[in-house]
Motif scaffolding. Structure first.
Motif, short mmCIF file in Angstrom:
data_model
loop_
_atom_site.label_atom_id
_atom_site.label_comp_id
_atom_site.label_asym_id
_atom_site.label_seq_id
_atom_site.Cartn_x
_atom_site.Cartn_y
_atom_site.Cartn_z
N THR A 31 -9.19 12.83 4.22
CA THR A 31 -9.56 13.93 5.15
C THR A 31 -9.95 13.34 6.50
O THR A 31 -10.47 12.22 6.58
N HIS A 32 -9.63 14.09 7.63
CA HIS A 32 -9.98 13.66 8.98
C HIS A 32 -11.49 13.70 9.16
O HIS A 32 -12.13 14.70 8.84
N ARG A 33 -11.99 12.61 9.65
CA ARG A 33 -13.42 12.54 9.93
C ARG A 33 -13.74 12.92 11.39
O ARG A 33 -14.89 12.87 11.80
N HIS A 34 -12.67 13.23 12.19
CA HIS A 34 -12.88 13.62 13.60
C HIS A 34 -11.89 14.73 13.93
O HIS A 34 -10.87 14.90 13.26
N GLY A 35 -12.14 15.46 15.00
CA GLY A 35 -11.31 16.59 15.38
C GLY A 35 -10.18 16.22 16.33
O GLY A 35 -10.05 15.08 16.80
N LEU A 36 -9.34 17.20 16.61
CA LEU A 36 -8.20 17.01 17.52
C LEU A 36 -8.66 16.73 18.94
O LEU A 36 -8.02 15.96 19.68
N ALA A 37 -9.75 17.34 19.34
CA ALA A 37 -10.25 17.13 20.71
C ALA A 37 -10.60 15.67 20.93
O ALA A 37 -10.35 15.10 22.01
N GLU A 38 -11.16 15.01 19.88
CA GLU A 38 -11.51 13.60 20.05
C GLU A 38 -10.26 12.72 20.13
O GLU A 38 -10.23 11.73 20.84
N ASN A 42 -10.03 10.50 23.40
CA ASN A 42 -10.13 9.07 23.14
C ASN A 42 -9.03 8.65 22.16
O ASN A 42 -9.30 8.37 20.98
N PRO A 43 -7.78 8.61 22.61
CA PRO A 43 -6.70 8.31 21.66
C PRO A 43 -6.70 6.88 21.16
O PRO A 43 -6.28 6.60 20.05
N TRP A 44 -7.16 5.96 22.02
CA TRP A 44 -7.09 4.55 21.62
C TRP A 44 -8.06 4.18 20.50
O TRP A 44 -7.88 3.19 19.82
N LYS A 45 -9.10 4.99 20.30
CA LYS A 45 -10.08 4.69 19.25
C LYS A 45 -9.56 5.05 17.88
O LYS A 45 -10.01 4.48 16.87
N ASN A 46 -8.64 6.01 17.81
CA ASN A 46 -8.19 6.51 16.52
C ASN A 46 -6.77 6.07 16.17
O ASN A 46 -6.12 6.68 15.32
N GLY A 47 -6.25 5.08 16.89
CA GLY A 47 -4.93 4.56 16.56
C GLY A 47 -3.77 5.39 17.05
O GLY A 47 -2.65 5.24 16.54
N VAL A 48 -4.01 6.27 17.99
CA VAL A 48 -2.94 7.10 18.54
C VAL A 48 -2.20 6.30 19.61
O VAL A 48 -2.81 5.61 20.43
N ARG A 49 -0.85 6.40 19.64
CA ARG A 49 -0.04 5.66 20.61
C ARG A 49 -0.29 6.21 22.02
O ARG A 49 -0.21 7.41 22.26
#
Length: 464
Positions: A31-38, A42-49
């Motif tokens: 399950t996601h521990r953070h929301g879409l807004a985060e 902050n995409p670089w913290k969550n592994g987003v390209r």
């Protein structure tokens, strides 16, 4: 039991503890521990390209360019350097031509280099903007046919041909002889045995050589850029002498067109008038006389001359009328130019009044007709001068040409409400003596069905 045979139709029973548990082998759902807004903030913290993937096609093109050895940036640099080198070459050419002329000629307080740079750089691209084709076409008189009967009718109002028309060469020779009489010039200033015009001994020999070469080039010029040394001539204080060195009478018709463009745009009205009267007008009359028609390049040169209206009238039209030997063919061509150009009313009104007051020649009526047909709001003084021009033929015993009657009808049609009552009575008396079976009834009808100047009615279109 194992080994025992099972009867047909009996189902195999499997105990629950013996069945494989497939759910145990599946990974647990995270399950996601953070929301879409985060993720968005902050995409670089969550592994987003963060950076987009590179295009395979773009990478392939870059590899191909690297293999060829020339990239887009390198191509731009090469083009920029080539343009800079071309500009340096043109600047050197202008400097050399200016240096030759500047050693002997003053340019009204400015150096020839400055005049050359200001004029030459602005005209390079416009040299190709011609209004005629280079095939040597000629302008035919399609509107008015010249017949022998028309020439005989106008011959009675033409003065005999005068002496040879003055050209630029005649003016220069008069100046040379005047200086010789004053003792300021040697006898060797007149043309030598080789025919080269040695007209200005104070000029550097290199200058004479340059402009003699320019003159030879202009004899075979058809299209393209004009020599830079020729373009700076209008900026010179003694441009007439330098222009004479190029022998204008031998120029090609296309060179005459380009020269008219340059001189009319560069000189003031008075100097442009001298160029038109001494160079362009003799060449036009010679071309009409030799070829029985006018080359289209010269026809366009006359239209370009109209950009200086005062110079156009004083340098081309009025000298032609003053000579009194204008042929019917020349009158038709000049009238066609008047019809196609737009000229301010003040210049045209002054020229019309001047033609009306001068000694009449049959071909003058062609110019009067075209100027009246432009429907200018003429001053009352010009309207009265035109009335006097027509009335003075009341007791003329000669048979007036048809063009004269047509110009009278046009005048009455355009300005019938600006003619005084007493002038209308004089015009009626004129029409009783000078009649044309088709035109005169129309003149009477226009005079009878119109009001006179000063009478009540709609405002007059003429100016005080």
């Amino acid at each position: 039991m194992p080994g025992e045979e099972r009867p047909r139709g009996e189902k195999l029973k499997v105990r629950a503890q013996d069945r494989p548990n497939f759910r145990r082998n599946k990974p647990e759902r995270t399950t996601h521990r953070h929301g879409l807004a985060e993720d968005i903030t902050n995409p670089w913290k969550n592994g987003v390209r963060v950076k987009p993937r590179g295009s395979k096609r773009k990478a392939h093109q870059e590899e191909g360019e690297e293999e060829d050895g020339i990239t887009d940036n390198l191509s731009k640099k090469i083009l920029r350097e080539a343009q800079a080198q071309q500009a340096e070459v043109e600047a050197e050419a202008v400097g050399e031509a200016a240096a030759l002329v500047g050693a002997a000629i003053d340019v009204s307080g400015r150096s020839v280099v400055a005049a050359a740079k200001k004029k030459m750089d602005s005209d390079d691209d416009s040299d190709f903007d011609d209004d005629y084709s280079d095939s040597g076409s000629q302008w035919d008189m399609e509107e008015v046919e010249v017949t022998e009967e028309d020439e005989k009718a106008l011959a009675a109002f033409m003065r005999p041909s005068s002496s040879t028309q003055r050209t630029l060469a005649d003016i220069i020779m008069e100046k040379i002889r005047a200086k010789q009489e004053e003792g300021g010039m040697a006898e060797g200033a007149l043309p030598g045995e080789d025919g080269l015009p040695v007209v200005a001994p104070r000029l550097d020999p290199k200058v004479l050589q340059v402009y003699q070469g320019v003159g030879k080039l202009l004899t075979r010029y058809t299209t393209g850029k004009v020599p830079k040394a020729f373009k700076i001539i209008p900026k010179l204080s003694n441009w007439e002498e330098v222009l004479f060195i190029t022998e204008p009478e031998n120029w090609s018709v296309h060179a005459c067109y380009q020269a008219t463009r340059i001189f009319v745009s560069s000189l003031n009205s008075k100097m442009a008038q001298r160029f038109l009267a001494l160079v362009l007008l003799p060449r036009i009359r010679w071309d009409i006389r030799e070829n029985k028609r006018l080359h289209f390049a010269l026809f366009q040169a006359m239209r370009k001359a109209a950009y200086k209206p005062g110079a156009f009238y004083k340098g081309l039209l009025l000298p032609l009328c003053v000579e009194g030997d204008c042929t019917l063919r020349e009158a038709v061509i000049f009238a066609a130019v008047l019809k196609r150009v737009s000229i301010p009313v003040l210049h045209s009104a002054a020229a019309l009044m001047r033609i009306a007051e001068m000694e009449y020649a049959g071909t003058n009526s062609f110019f009067v007709l075209q100027l009246l047909d432009k429907k200018y709001a003429l001053p009352y003084r010009v309207v009265d001068a035109m009335v006097d021009h027509f009335v003075r033929f009341e007791r003329d015993e000669r048979e007036l040409p048809v063009i004269w009657h047509q110009s009278l009808l046009t005048f009455v049609q355009r300005y019938k409400n600006e003619i005084r009552a007493e002038d209308k009575a004089a015009l009626r008396s004129l029409c009783k003596r000078q009649q044309h079976y088709q035109v005169t009834p129309e003149v009477f009808r226009e005079l009878d069905n119109s009001r006179s100047r000063g009478e009540r009615g709609e405002g007059a279109s003429a100016m005080e």
